[in-house]
Enzyme design. Sequence first.
Site, mmCIF file in Angstrom:
data_model
loop_
_atom_site.group_PDB
_atom_site.id
_atom_site.type_symbol
_atom_site.label_atom_id
_atom_site.label_comp_id
_atom_site.label_asym_id
_atom_site.label_seq_id
_atom_site.Cartn_x
_atom_site.Cartn_y
_atom_site.Cartn_z
ATOM 1 N N GLY A 133 0.831 -1.191 0.000
ATOM 2 C CA GLY A 133 0.000 0.000 0.000
ATOM 3 C C GLY A 133 0.867 1.244 0.000
ATOM 4 O O GLY A 133 2.100 1.162 -0.062
ATOM 5 N N GLU A 165 10.239 2.382 -2.501
ATOM 6 C CA GLU A 165 9.718 2.502 -3.863
ATOM 7 C C GLU A 165 9.367 3.961 -4.140
ATOM 8 O O GLU A 165 9.892 4.577 -5.056
ATOM 9 C CB GLU A 165 8.487 1.632 -4.052
ATOM 10 C CG GLU A 165 7.880 1.729 -5.447
ATOM 11 C CD GLU A 165 6.580 0.968 -5.582
ATOM 12 O OE1 GLU A 165 6.158 0.747 -6.722
ATOM 13 O OE2 GLU A 165 5.988 0.597 -4.555
ATOM 14 N N ASP A 219 6.018 -7.524 -10.434
ATOM 15 C CA ASP A 219 5.093 -6.707 -9.651
ATOM 16 C C ASP A 219 3.644 -6.971 -10.067
ATOM 17 O O ASP A 219 2.943 -7.718 -9.415
ATOM 18 C CB ASP A 219 5.457 -5.225 -9.756
ATOM 19 C CG ASP A 219 4.915 -4.415 -8.582
ATOM 20 O OD1 ASP A 219 4.459 -5.020 -7.595
ATOM 21 O OD2 ASP A 219 4.974 -3.172 -8.641
#
Length: 388
Positions: free
Chosen positions: A185, A215, A304
């Site tokens: 999240g 990230e 991903d």
Amino acid sequence: MQSQKTSTPTPDQIRRAPKVLLHDHLDGGLRPGTIVDLARETGYTGLPESDPDKLGTWFREAADSGSLERYLETFAHTCAVMQTREALVRVAAECAEDLAADGVVYAEIRYAPEQHLEAGLTLEEVVEAVNEGFREGERRAREDGNRIRVGALLTAMRHAARSLEIAELANRYRDHGVVGFDIAGAEAGFPPTRHLDAFEYLKRENNHFTIHAGEAFGLPSIWQALQWCGADRLGHGVRIIDDIQVAEDGAVKLGPLASYVRDKRIPLEMCPSSNLQTAAAASYAEHPIGLLRRLHFRVTVNTDNRLMSGTSMSREFEHLVEAFAYSLDDLQWFTVNAMKSAFIPFDERLAMINDVIKPGYAELKAEWLFQQAAATPALASGSATPQA
């Protein structure tokens, strides 16, 4: 004679190469046709397109739009059709089947059980349905002449308050299809330290976990994931590059956090195509993975969200081969890194490396050398004198 480092592999060789995947989201890898089917079966009417080809294009364009809201909307659609046992079994089975067809021999697939409860399933029923699907997908892959082993990572959402509950769930299903835990999240505003009780519980139980970090948010996210939470791996971790200085003359200096990550061999679950979509990197050629590989960080290559990025493990490798002229040796290095970093027992990891990965790459390298010899008359006739 050519050096032991083999030349640039072809797309076909990349596809046939054994690959290991550690960072892939179940709700980010559905087949567009499956989404259409499940929407029809469950009565979901919110899809932006009803044609599978057009829907697949919509997902990729939405992910490329630069709009976080539109990117998150893509997952609202996939999760919406993953609310029944039958849907979860189908999606998980097709996931394993698709990965095996792409040459993936081991995969850890993550998903958030709490996002699949809208139709009345319990957390346990979600986990058991996904596990059933993975086993079915492994069986189908064997029938097609492919091999794959899939383990599940149970994910808790950073903005929610169920991380301890999901960690306990992961521990209950340990050795029954679930190999570890994750949180995912938005990083900004939702640091991993909000879930310390879950991480402390997992450490007491000697269980494995990875954390999405570095990230979008940067070095503080990485530091907290490692030093406060004790993560075994870093999901993405691409912003570790911010702690590395490269001088004009090419000299490289690692900061203390980057040195720690490299020295401790902490695995980085890097996802190049996804990182381009989220602006964590400007291009494949400028992706930090190139420098991190040269510096011998424990880098792994991952997908991903295969649907949103229109990618696969083979495509990720193809992009890196084009950007950095990687050889089969380099691809093997990334693959062994990933297998070393998997959340299954050491002897099982070692067996995968020695019995599957290394023989697979050795066969491809021998094939390449044979092709080179056939294309070089002097070598083919044996008249050339090999040089050291």
